[in-house]
Design a protein around this motif. Structure first.
Motif, short mmCIF file in Angstrom:
data_model
loop_
_atom_site.label_atom_id
_atom_site.label_comp_id
_atom_site.label_asym_id
_atom_site.label_seq_id
_atom_site.Cartn_x
_atom_site.Cartn_y
_atom_site.Cartn_z
N PRO A 195 30.99 35.19 37.57
CA PRO A 195 29.92 34.26 37.90
C PRO A 195 30.48 32.89 38.21
O PRO A 195 31.41 32.44 37.54
N GLY A 196 29.96 32.28 39.24
CA GLY A 196 30.40 30.92 39.56
C GLY A 196 31.68 30.86 40.38
O GLY A 196 32.02 29.80 40.90
N GLU A 197 32.40 31.95 40.51
CA GLU A 197 33.62 31.94 41.34
C GLU A 197 33.24 31.80 42.81
O GLU A 197 32.27 32.43 43.25
N LYS A 198 34.01 31.04 43.53
CA LYS A 198 33.70 30.87 44.94
C LYS A 198 33.93 32.18 45.69
O LYS A 198 33.17 32.56 46.57
N GLU A 199 35.01 32.86 45.36
CA GLU A 199 35.31 34.14 46.02
C GLU A 199 35.41 35.21 44.96
O GLU A 199 36.50 35.55 44.50
N PRO A 200 34.28 35.75 44.55
CA PRO A 200 34.27 36.62 43.38
C PRO A 200 34.71 38.05 43.66
O PRO A 200 34.03 38.99 43.28
N ARG B 281 44.48 35.61 38.10
CA ARG B 281 43.58 34.67 37.42
C ARG B 281 42.16 35.22 37.40
O ARG B 281 41.49 35.23 36.35
N LYS B 282 41.71 35.73 38.51
CA LYS B 282 40.35 36.25 38.57
C LYS B 282 40.20 37.50 37.72
O LYS B 282 39.16 37.75 37.10
N LEU B 283 41.26 38.28 37.69
CA LEU B 283 41.26 39.49 36.88
C LEU B 283 41.06 39.14 35.40
O LEU B 283 40.25 39.75 34.69
N LEU B 284 41.80 38.14 34.95
CA LEU B 284 41.67 37.71 33.55
C LEU B 284 40.28 37.16 33.28
O LEU B 284 39.69 37.39 32.22
N LEU B 285 39.77 36.44 34.26
CA LEU B 285 38.43 35.87 34.11
C LEU B 285 37.40 36.99 33.94
O LEU B 285 36.56 36.95 33.03
N ARG C 14 34.65 47.37 37.42
CA ARG C 14 33.46 46.59 37.01
C ARG C 14 33.25 45.39 37.93
O ARG C 14 32.13 45.02 38.24
N THR C 15 34.34 44.79 38.32
CA THR C 15 34.20 43.58 39.14
C THR C 15 33.58 43.91 40.50
O THR C 15 32.77 43.16 41.03
#
Ligand SMILES: Cc1cc2nc3c(=O)[nH]c(=O)nc-3n(C[C@H](O)[C@H](O)[C@H](O)COP(=O)(O)OP(=O)(O)OC[C@H]3O[C@@H](n4cnc5c(N)ncnc54)[C@H](O)[C@@H]3O)c2cc1C
Ligand code: FES
Ligand code: FES
Lengths: 825, 289, 156
Positions: free
Chosen positions: A623-628, A569-573, A611-612
């Protein structure tokens, strides 16, 4: 399919080669005994030659002065340095003896550890054992349970009145008492058109993993830290257990496993394994113990099976089952709770005896009695085999009594609607029992087999065919025990696009490394080759529970899936930020993230990851993710597990249930008693498959084991309690020449209660084989009218069955003639 | 499961081996039976005399057309593969082929099989039926012992201290090329429950020679069975009576794989099948008996 | 106590000269002295075959041989089968045929299968069954092991 399309296919469901195999075929795997730290000492254990005795005196002084010996310790001396072995579960109705890793004042089985030495090499350690003096006061051993003398109703008559007690502090020799009743059993039996009875008995056989127990303990006296490399199925629980036994904080104990050479339930406890740890603590040096096969046969968790059912089944004349009653009695050796973990199998057995059939009135009583034999271990099947063995034999008997086709009788009673709560509490969440039975019948070509059987009989040869249904409860979660019900995982996508997956599960041959990589790969869009699964280092992976009760594909996989899904999910984000496409319009696969429908808009997963982490980094990419970061941890529990007793006192400890059916063809040589198992057919449904090759190996392997157990494996003691089967030659593990071909077919009915629709598996073959072999041999012996209700099916037993059947026929016909004569008069 | 200490010598000749045995040494042939006992420390020799470098003990020769001489250190695999054995005494090849497994056959020797005196030993049973004779040497001389007399009790050979088995002489002719070896084991490897070897009689008068392993405490010639069969024909009743006769005179063998009563039944069945096969003609090598 | 005996042997192409106790088992020599831990020990009694190695090309259970006995011999262990550029064909066949579960028995099977194929380049299914009875797989991989061995031998 193009290569590109292939790459887009999900990895789950594919038969890909196992990642673990390259090291295993080249001899570069790492099993516990493969590691020898610098300066390691070797431990040897002195064992009791008596099954039941008081220890009067142990003198290790002479051993201490032998060449190379660094430490020698008796049970009495050791006692100051450790706590008793903790019970592995504490369920009502079960009592646990208080015992230490080395016996202090009493031994209760031949082979119980009484003293130990650590020496600079293994040969010297064994030399030193011979210098230890032990004086015993020999006691009468209890080697059998008396079926006639059991106190089933709690009216106070002692379990086995004549026998001496094993544990002075116990009232009797009963280790487990479990009673359960549901529905109006009395009335159902009263209303039945037919009642069939059976005494079904299974002898003692055991897991016998090819890798015996092995421990490498390293205690660092300066830091007070303990590292233990051990062949275990449950590394985290071992850490907890060792910490307790040696009074260390868990933070100071690290347990390591690498490859484990088979477990099958047998490597789930701390017993003799604690001895080398103690020696390491006492000497401050690494200590190694690799037990011999004879030690395993004498003192491993060798008990398993060794039970007898006395049961009755009530039916209507149309074949509808009305009620079932069973009295299940087991010989649990010296203990099935502390030194080993087999005892709860009896309760699991009692829970699942109704099996895949609609049975609404059921009454069961279970007693497990201790004897002067080694501990009662867990072994593949863990009670589900105990259940299947009985219900399937009863089904065959009932069919014969009612003159019905045995498969028809089964179909009439099999569950067809799901979810279905069975009378003992578990919810069968989905299944395909009838479909499995139909398919196995088709695969076997039953009519053709029957014709072959006819022809053979005409030539004086005896073929037999058996078919049974199986139910495979999986993913057991036992309250008040170290076999609790959760699993953990951490998934980390690194900046270079490779993935580390940490699991609390423990590989023991079931292909965890590969199948978990497949699951994770799909969630983060990479290939399984890019996923490295890590396990078995309690300092590196989250607290998990390991391998038991076929829980991997339910708990372990679900935890990994949950964590990987979150990473995905985070990857897609992050990719959506980079590609300026909303996450919903992106898809993952083949190492890339792409915009759906416009393949030109894509990025490598590694690129997104880079990049992440760094370019520009989390604040911009997530941005805005709790655990980025591209990492997530998960703990999975299954919603269907229920530990709060309902009004009938029922729990639900197994959430998933596989379906199956098994058939086999045997030929019996009625002169020698030899049985040739010619072929086995196995139709199996454990929901969605992750890697069919791995699954088939589990199904075939579990079948092969129970084939051996049912046919010829055996643990035998003489009346004095001395083990007669001390080597693999005496015991007989199945070999390449005796094992039949096993044809596996799959049905895939997804489980509605796991994220991927998977169900646990791995014990299925072991659940059905016993009953199907008994059924087939009985079919082969039908011309003699022999009933086959007892294992092992060794040649002498086959001849005995034929003889008995002939005698009883002869008696009957004499009686008939006598009757006829009287009638004449 | 690690041996106690011992001295080790590896003599190059029979003579030197005999000297070492005379000094109280224990012979090490293929080690397939001795090593497990050493590891259990059930046997604790002070001196182990490794026979594996003595070339004169190895190999199969039939210099004389009337007999085959097999060196004591000839491996089971060698016996199984040897073309002369296969044509002259096929039952011996079959007994060898069915001894243990590939690895055991690569090391285990025919001499060790006899000297170990296990009542279920394949080669012993075959050799007894063939009427083979063991050549036994010691520093002071040598003697010849029929293999049937090589066994004093279960796993106790009739060798005297200091004696070395050097050769086995297998007489040819007299039906030896039509003999049959059969066994029945829990699984097709390892030690059988019962094995039998049947060598058909040559001509009208001589009846078959029959050996049985796993029935009595030693491998034996089943003379009572032979007699019953000669008098009554190869009926199952005659065979059973012969077996009962054997058991009346000797103690039966038993272990968890079968009590004596079962072994007696099995022996009857196998002897019956063996006689039938031997009568039917040579070269039946069916896997299952 | 027994004196030491000289041992001069070639293991996987490498020469080793040592003095060893006569009672030292070959399996311990390989595992503990040479750290060739691919050779496993499953029974101590010659029954499981996990310790199988080649001694001068012959398959031998190294738990039933003294190290002293391989003086002058050439030994190949599972580690020695591996070629520079990858696994031995038998090793690869075990992977391809899904013939491995826990892998504890595998090295012994691989070595035994190599010896079997040296005796008979294209064994029948029964030939493989009988040829490999000296090796036990508790995980029950026999069906796929047979497939693996026959795939190397070419089926007949
Ligand atoms: C896994 C396994 C399976 C087996 N299965 C079978 C089977 O199916 N059938 C069967 O028959 N056997 C079987 N055996 C035993 C095998 O045949 C042995 O090879 C044989 O019994 C002993 O021969 P050896 O050469 O190994 O003798 P060793 O083990 O070296 O010696 C055995 C004994 O004989 C003595 N000895 C040996 N040679 C001489 C000699 N020339 N002179 C004087 N004394 C001597 C030794 O001192 C020792 O006491 C099996 C063994 C194993 C390990
Ligand atoms: S350890 Fe050598 S055969 Fe089992
Ligand atoms: S793969 Fe586990 S013993 Fe063979």
């Amino acid at each position: 399919m193009t290569v590109d399309e292939m790459r887009q296919q999900p990895w789950v469901g594919r038969r890909i080669p196992r990642q673990e195999d390259n090291r295993l075929v080249t001899g570069t795997g790492r099993f516990a005994d493969d590691v020898t730290p610098q300066g390691a000492l070797h431990c040897a254990i002195l064992r009791s030659p008596h099954p039941h005795a008081r220890i009067v005196r142990v003198d290790v002084a002479r051993a201490r002065s032998m060449p190379g010996v660094v430490a020698a310790v008796s049970g009495a001396e050791a006692r100051e340095h450790w706590a008793p072995l903790p019970p592995n579960f504490a369920l009502p109705g079960i009592v646990a003896p208080r015992v230490y890793g080395l016996a202090v004042d009493k031994v209760v089985y031949e082979g119980e550890p009484v003293a130990a030495v650590a020496a600079t090499d293994r040969y010297l350690a064994e030399d030193a054992l011979e210098a230890i003096e032990v004086e015993y006061e020999v006691l009468e051993p209890v080697m059998d349970v008396d079926e006639g003398a059991v106190d089933w109703y709690g009216d106070g008559s002692p379990a086995s009145p004549a026998s001496p007690r094993l544990y002075d502090e116990w009232d009797d020799n009963v280790q487990v008492r479990y009673d359960f009743a549901y529905g109006d059993v009395e009335r159902s039996f009263g209303e039945a058109d037919a009642v069939v009875e059976a005494r079904v008995a299974v002898h003692r056989y055991a897991a016998v993993p090819l890798e015996p127990r092995a421990v490498v303990a390293e205690y660092d006296p300066d830091g007070r830290t303990l590292t233990v490399r051990v062949a275990t199925q449950v590394p985290h629980q071992m850490r907890t257990t060792y910490a307790r036994i040696f009074g260390l904080p868990e933070t100071s104990v690290r347990v390591l496993t690498g490859d484990v050479g088979g477990g099958y339930g047998s490597k789930g406890q701390a017993d003799g394994d604690v001895v080398p740890i103690l020696l390491s603590i006492l000497t401050g040096r690494p200590v190694k113990w690799a037990e011999t096969r004879e030690e395993w046969m004498l003192a491993g968790p060798v008990g398993s099976r060794g039970y007898v059912h006395h049961a009755e089944l009530a039916l209507r004349s149309d074949g509808t089952v009305l009620a079932l009653r069973d009295r299940l009695l087991a010989d649990v050796g010296c203990d099935g709770v502390v030194r080993a973990i087999g005892l709860a199998a009896l309760i699991v057995g009692a829970t699942y005896i109704p099996g895949p059939y609609r049975i609404d009135a059921y009454d069961v009583r279970v007693r497990g009695l201790v004897t002067n034999k080694p501990a009662y271990g867990a072994y593949r099947g863990y009670g589900k085999d105990i259940a299947n063995q009985l219900i399937e034999r009863l089904m065959d008997k009932a069919a014969a009594a009612l003159g019905m086709d045995p498969l028809e009788l089964r179909r009439r009673n099999l569950l067809t609607e799901f979810p279905h709560e069975i009378c003992t509490g578990p919810i069968i969440e989905s299944g395909s029992f009838v479909e499995c039975l139909d398919l196995v019948q088709e695969k076997m070509d039953l009519p053709a087999l029957r014709r072959e059987q006819e022809r053979a009989r005409a030539n004086g040869r005896f073929l037999g065919v058996g078919v049974v249904s199986t139910m495979e409860p999986s993913a057991g979660a036992i309250p008040m025990s170290v076999f609790s019900g959760f699993e953990s995982a951490t998934v980390r996508l690194h900046p270079d696009g490779t993935v580390t997956a940490l699991t609390g599960l423990q590989p023991i041959g079931q292909g965890v490394q590969t199948s978990y990589a497949q699951v994770v790969a799909d969630c983060v869009g990479v290939s399984p080759a890019d996923v490295r699964v890590r396990w078995g280092d309690t300092d590196a992976v989250p607290y998990g529970l390991g391998a038991y009760a076929s829980r991997g594909a339910t708990f372990g996989v679900a935890a990994a899936h949950q964590a990987a899904t979150e990473v995905g999910r985070k990857l897609l984000l992050a990719a959506s930020v980079a590609l300026e496409v909303t996450p919903d319009d992106l898809e993952l696969g083949g190492g890339t993230v792409r915009a759906k429908g416009s393949p030109g808009t894509a990025m490598d997963v590694a690129d997104v990851a880079q990049r992440t982490y760094f370019q520009p980094g989390p604040y911009a990419m997530l941005p805005g993710e709790k655990e980025p970061v591209l990492e997530a941890s998960a703990v999975y529990t299954n919603p269907e597990v229920n530990w709060l007793p309902d009004e009938h006192g029922r729990l639900r400890i197994y959430p998933t249930h596989g379906s199956g059916a098994m058939g086999c063809l045997v030929e019996v040589d009625v002169e020698t008693g030899g049985v040739d198992v010619r072929k086995v057919w196995y139709v199996h449904d454990s929901g969605r498959l992750i890697n069919p090759g791995i699954v088939e190996n589990q199904l075939i392997g579990s079948s092969v084991q129970a084939f051996g157990g049912t046919m010829f494996e055996q643990i035998v003691y003489d009346d004095a309690g001395t083990l007669l089967t001390r080597t693999l030659g005496d015991y007989q593990l199945p070999n390449a020449a005796s094992v039949p071909d096993i044809e596996v077919s799959h049905i895939e009915t997804p489980s509605p209660i796991t994220p991927l629709g998977t169900k646990g598996l791995g014990e299925g073959g072991h659940i059905g084989i016993g009953a199907v072999l008994l059924s087939a041999v009985e079919d082969a012996l039908r011309p003699f009218g022999a009933e086959v209700l007892e294992t092992p099916l060794t040649p002498p037993r086959i001849l005995q069955l034929i003889d008995r059947a002939r005698e009883s026929r002869a008696r009957e016909s004499r009686a008939q003639t006598a009757g006829a004569v009287r009638d004449d008069v | 499961m690690r041996p106690a200490s011992f001295e080790y010598v590896r003599p190059p000749s029979t003579a030197e081996a005999c000297r070492a045995l005379a000094d109280g040494g224990t012979a090490l042939a293929g080690g397939q039976s001795l090593l497990p006992l050493l590891k259990l420390r059930a046997v604790r020799p002070a001196l182990v005399v490794d026979l594996n470098r003595i070339t004169e003990l190895q190999g199969i020769g039939n210099g004389e057309a009337t007999e085959l001489a097999i060196g004591a250190m000839t491996r089971h695999q060698h016996v199984a593969d040897d073309p002369v054995v296969a044509s002259a005494v096929p039952l011996l090849a079959e007994a060898a082929r069915r001894t243990g497994d590939m690895q055991v056959r690569a090391r285990g020797t025919i001499g060790g099989n006899v000297c170990f005196a296990d009542p279920r030993a394949n080669m012993s049973t075959a050799l007894v039926a063939l009427g083979a004779v063991a050549v036994v040497e010691r520093t002071a001389g040598s003697r010849q012992v029929p293999v049937a007399e090589m066994f004093s009790d279960t796993r106790v050979s009739a060798l005297r201290p200091g004696e070395l088995l050097t050769r086995l002489h297998v007489p040819l002719g007299a039906g030896a090329d039509r003999g049959v070896y059969l066994e029945f084991a829990p699984q097709p490897n390892g030690v059988p429950i019962v094995n039998v070897a049947v060598v058909p009689g040559d001509g009208e008068l001589a009846g078959p020679r029959i050996a049985v392993g796993g029935l009595l405490r030693t491998t034996c010639r089943a003379t009572q069975v032979e007699k019953a069969v000669r008098l009554e024909g190869a009926t199952s009743a005659a065979i059973r009576r012969g077996i009962e006769g054997l058991l009346a005179d000797h103690e039966g063998y038993a272990d968890p794989r079968g009590d004596t009563a079962y072994r007696a039944r099995l022996a009857s069945v196998l002897i019956g099948r063996g006689l039938e096969r031997a009568a039917r003609g040579p070269r039946t090598t069916e896997r299952e008996v | 106590m027994g004196g030491l005996v000289p041992l001069d042997t070639e293991v996987n192409g490498e020469r080793h000269r040592r003095e060893v106790e006569p009672r030292l088992l070959l399996v311990d020599f390989l595992r503990e002295y040479l750290r060739l831990t691919g050779t496993h020990s499953g029974c101590d009694d010659g029954l499981c075959g996990a310790c199988t190695v080649l001694v001068d090309g012959e398959p031998v259970k190294s738990c039933l041989m003294l190290a002293a006995q391989v003086d002058g011999a050439r030994i190949t262990t599972v580690e020695g089968l591996r070629a520079e550029d990858g696994p031995h064909p038998v090793q690869q066949a075990f992977v391809d045929a899904e013939a491995v579960q826990c892998g504890y028995c595998t090295p012994g099977f691989v070595v035994a299968a190599t010896a079997l194929l040296a005796r008979d380049a294209a064994p029948t299914d029964d030939g493989v069954r009988e040829g490999l009875v000296g090796n036990l797989c508790r995980c029950g991989c026999y069906q796929n092991i047979r497939k693996a061995v026959r795939s190397v031998g070419g089926s007949r």
